[in-house]
Motif scaffolding. Sequence first.
Motif, PDB file in Angstrom:
ATOM      1  N   SER A 147      -2.358   6.703   0.134  1.00 25.66           N
ATOM      2  CA  SER A 147      -3.302   5.581   0.280  1.00 25.66           C
ATOM      3  C   SER A 147      -4.462   5.903   1.196  1.00 25.66           C
ATOM      4  N   ALA A 148      -4.281   6.869   2.105  1.00 23.88           N
ATOM      5  CA  ALA A 148      -5.321   7.182   3.096  1.00 23.88           C
ATOM      6  C   ALA A 148      -6.511   7.908   2.480  1.00 23.88           C
ATOM      7  N   ILE A 149      -6.267   8.739   1.474  1.00 22.12           N
ATOM      8  CA  ILE A 149      -7.366   9.482   0.847  1.00 22.12           C
ATOM      9  C   ILE A 149      -7.463   9.143  -0.643  1.00 22.12           C
ATOM     10  N   PHE A 150      -6.974   7.981  -1.000  1.00 25.05           N
ATOM     11  CA  PHE A 150      -6.932   7.587  -2.414  1.00 25.05           C
ATOM     12  C   PHE A 150      -8.302   7.629  -3.070  1.00 25.05           C
ATOM     13  N   GLN A 151      -9.335   7.197  -2.343  1.00 22.90           N
ATOM     14  CA  GLN A 151     -10.674   7.127  -2.927  1.00 22.90           C
ATOM     15  C   GLN A 151     -11.142   8.497  -3.412  1.00 22.90           C
ATOM     16  N   LYS A 152     -10.730   9.552  -2.742  1.00 25.12           N
ATOM     17  CA  LYS A 152     -11.132  10.912  -3.141  1.00 25.12           C
ATOM     18  C   LYS A 152     -10.249  11.444  -4.267  1.00 25.12           C
ATOM     19  N   GLU A 153      -9.053  10.899  -4.400  1.00 24.70           N
ATOM     20  CA  GLU A 153      -8.108  11.432  -5.387  1.00 24.70           C
ATOM     21  C   GLU A 153      -7.913  10.519  -6.589  1.00 24.70           C
ATOM     22  N   VAL A 154      -8.656   9.429  -6.661  1.00 23.92           N
ATOM     23  CA  VAL A 154      -8.410   8.436  -7.701  1.00 23.92           C
ATOM     24  C   VAL A 154      -8.454   9.038  -9.107  1.00 23.92           C
ATOM     25  N   ARG A 155      -9.389   9.947  -9.345  1.00 25.55           N
ATOM     26  CA  ARG A 155      -9.500  10.565 -10.675  1.00 25.55           C
ATOM     27  C   ARG A 155      -8.267  11.398 -11.000  1.00 25.55           C
ATOM     28  N   ASP A 156      -7.822  12.214 -10.041  1.00 19.58           N
ATOM     29  CA  ASP A 156      -6.651  13.064 -10.260  1.00 19.58           C
ATOM     30  C   ASP A 156      -5.381  12.229 -10.440  1.00 19.58           C
ATOM     31  N   VAL A 157      -5.254  11.174  -9.641  1.00 24.20           N
ATOM     32  CA  VAL A 157      -4.093  10.288  -9.772  1.00 24.20           C
ATOM     33  C   VAL A 157      -4.081   9.644 -11.163  1.00 24.20           C
ATOM     34  N   CYS A 181       2.535   3.100  -2.724  1.00 24.37           N
ATOM     35  CA  CYS A 181       1.281   3.357  -2.012  1.00 24.37           C
ATOM     36  C   CYS A 181       1.629   3.750  -0.581  1.00 24.37           C
ATOM     37  N   ASN A 182       1.782   5.051  -0.359  1.00 22.76           N
ATOM     38  CA  ASN A 182       2.323   5.610   0.882  1.00 22.76           C
ATOM     39  C   ASN A 182       1.236   5.749   1.968  1.00 22.76           C
ATOM     40  N   LYS A 183       1.699   6.041   3.173  1.00 19.71           N
ATOM     41  CA  LYS A 183       0.836   6.274   4.345  1.00 19.71           C
ATOM     42  C   LYS A 183       0.057   5.034   4.763  1.00 19.71           C
ATOM     43  N   GLN A 184       0.697   3.875   4.644  1.00 23.20           N
ATOM     44  CA  GLN A 184       0.066   2.632   5.057  1.00 23.20           C
ATOM     45  C   GLN A 184      -0.067   2.533   6.574  1.00 23.20           C
ATOM     46  N   ASP A 185       0.573   3.461   7.305  1.00 23.29           N
ATOM     47  CA  ASP A 185       0.454   3.464   8.767  1.00 23.29           C
ATOM     48  C   ASP A 185      -0.913   3.976   9.227  1.00 23.29           C
ATOM     49  N   ILE A 186      -1.649   4.619   8.316  1.00 21.71           N
ATOM     50  CA  ILE A 186      -2.971   5.148   8.665  1.00 21.71           C
ATOM     51  C   ILE A 186      -4.030   4.050   8.500  1.00 21.71           C
ATOM     52  N   THR A 187      -4.925   3.962   9.444  1.00 28.10           N
ATOM     53  CA  THR A 187      -5.900   2.862   9.506  1.00 28.10           C
ATOM     54  C   THR A 187      -6.736   2.739   8.232  1.00 28.10           C
ATOM     55  N   ALA A 189      -6.040   3.465   5.220  1.00 32.67           N
ATOM     56  CA  ALA A 189      -5.257   3.373   3.982  1.00 32.67           C
ATOM     57  C   ALA A 189      -5.718   2.191   3.125  1.00 32.67           C
ATOM     58  N   LYS A 190      -5.781   2.410   1.805  1.00 32.32           N
ATOM     59  CA  LYS A 190      -6.158   1.352   0.869  1.00 32.32           C
ATOM     60  C   LYS A 190      -4.924   0.501   0.531  1.00 32.32           C
ATOM     61  N   SER A 191      -5.150  -0.754   0.290  1.00 33.51           N
ATOM     62  CA  SER A 191      -4.050  -1.658  -0.040  1.00 33.51           C
ATOM     63  C   SER A 191      -3.542  -1.405  -1.458  1.00 33.51           C
ATOM     64  N   ALA A 192      -2.326  -1.849  -1.720  1.00 38.75           N
ATOM     65  CA  ALA A 192      -1.728  -1.682  -3.050  1.00 38.75           C
ATOM     66  C   ALA A 192      -2.557  -2.403  -4.109  1.00 38.75           C
ATOM     67  N   LYS A 242       8.310  -2.064 -16.875  1.00 42.95           N
ATOM     68  CA  LYS A 242       7.999  -2.872 -15.695  1.00 42.95           C
ATOM     69  C   LYS A 242       7.241  -2.007 -14.699  1.00 42.95           C
ATOM     70  N   VAL A 243       6.150  -2.537 -14.144  1.00 45.07           N
ATOM     71  CA  VAL A 243       5.333  -1.804 -13.173  1.00 45.07           C
ATOM     72  C   VAL A 243       5.215  -2.645 -11.901  1.00 45.07           C
ATOM     73  N   GLU A 244       5.420  -1.991 -10.755  1.00 48.03           N
ATOM     74  CA  GLU A 244       5.332  -2.688  -9.479  1.00 48.03           C
ATOM     75  C   GLU A 244       4.596  -1.808  -8.471  1.00 48.03           C
ATOM     76  N   PHE A 245       3.607  -2.384  -7.790  1.00 46.00           N
ATOM     77  CA  PHE A 245       2.873  -1.674  -6.743  1.00 46.00           C
ATOM     78  C   PHE A 245       3.462  -2.070  -5.386  1.00 46.00           C
ATOM     79  N   ILE A 246       3.818  -1.041  -4.590  1.00 44.13           N
ATOM     80  CA  ILE A 246       4.526  -1.262  -3.327  1.00 44.13           C
ATOM     81  C   ILE A 246       3.805  -0.534  -2.206  1.00 44.13           C
ATOM     82  N   GLU A 247       3.634  -1.185  -1.076  1.00 37.15           N
ATOM     83  CA  GLU A 247       3.083  -0.528   0.110  1.00 37.15           C
ATOM     84  C   GLU A 247       4.236   0.007   0.955  1.00 37.15           C
TER      85      GLU A 247
END
Length: 272
Positions: A147-157, A181-187, A189-192, A242-247
Amino acid sequence: MEADITGTMEDKAEIPENPLEPYIESIRQQLEDQDPVFVIGVLVALAAVIITCVFLKYFLTSKTVRSAVLLVGLCDAGKTLLFSRLLSGKFKRTQTSITDSSAPYKVKHDRGTIWTLIDLPGHDSLRPQYLEKFKSAARAIVFVVDSAIFQKEVRDVAEFLYVLLTDTVICRNAPTLLMACNKQDITMAKSAKLIQQQLEKELNTLRVTRSAALSSQDGTAGGSLYLGKKGKDFEFSQLPMKVEFIECSARGTKGEEGDADIQSLESSLAKL
């Protein structure tokens, strides 16, 4: 002339109606000559064999084959640490995996359900072979996102997700998809919720470009399945599973000495 006709009719009358009748009669006679107790024993044994075969087929296909929980995702998303936290609760220093790791996972707050937790390598050159190896056994797929670098990896994900979600075996089996959505401890980090929205947009774009590329090759849409519903923008709710987004946070807010924040993930795994 009348004699010939009569002879022919008599010859036909001598031919048995059913050519198997002598054999059936012979078998019936042999059964009648056998001890009734012996005949009943044979029938019971045959019935037991048939029931056992049916039971084994059901057990192997329904229980054993689909008892795996796959941890997938890009490199450095935190899969291996999450794997360790789920199994032992302890922090463990990790490095990039080059092979799979598996262990029995006892579901939390449950009376004894055990799944096989499998951590798959995240490198793009290794993912296809390990996914092919384990996808048929998947009861659930935990897709770990950084979640911390999601914006840079969104295409690859999104590209990795597209491969998963258009796979014929995965779509047929419809395992539960848990987007961790891992690494939510980092400031930073993007929300689920934001990650879900961004992935839906990216997958919608990918669907158009991939379908066009396949059609240009041979005039058809190829062998892969269509993602979502035709004529509508892609949403995860359109999928057969079934799909679920989890922080979550495998590291935890207190670092190595603290506990992981994975209660939501453990709760979802308990519902499989």
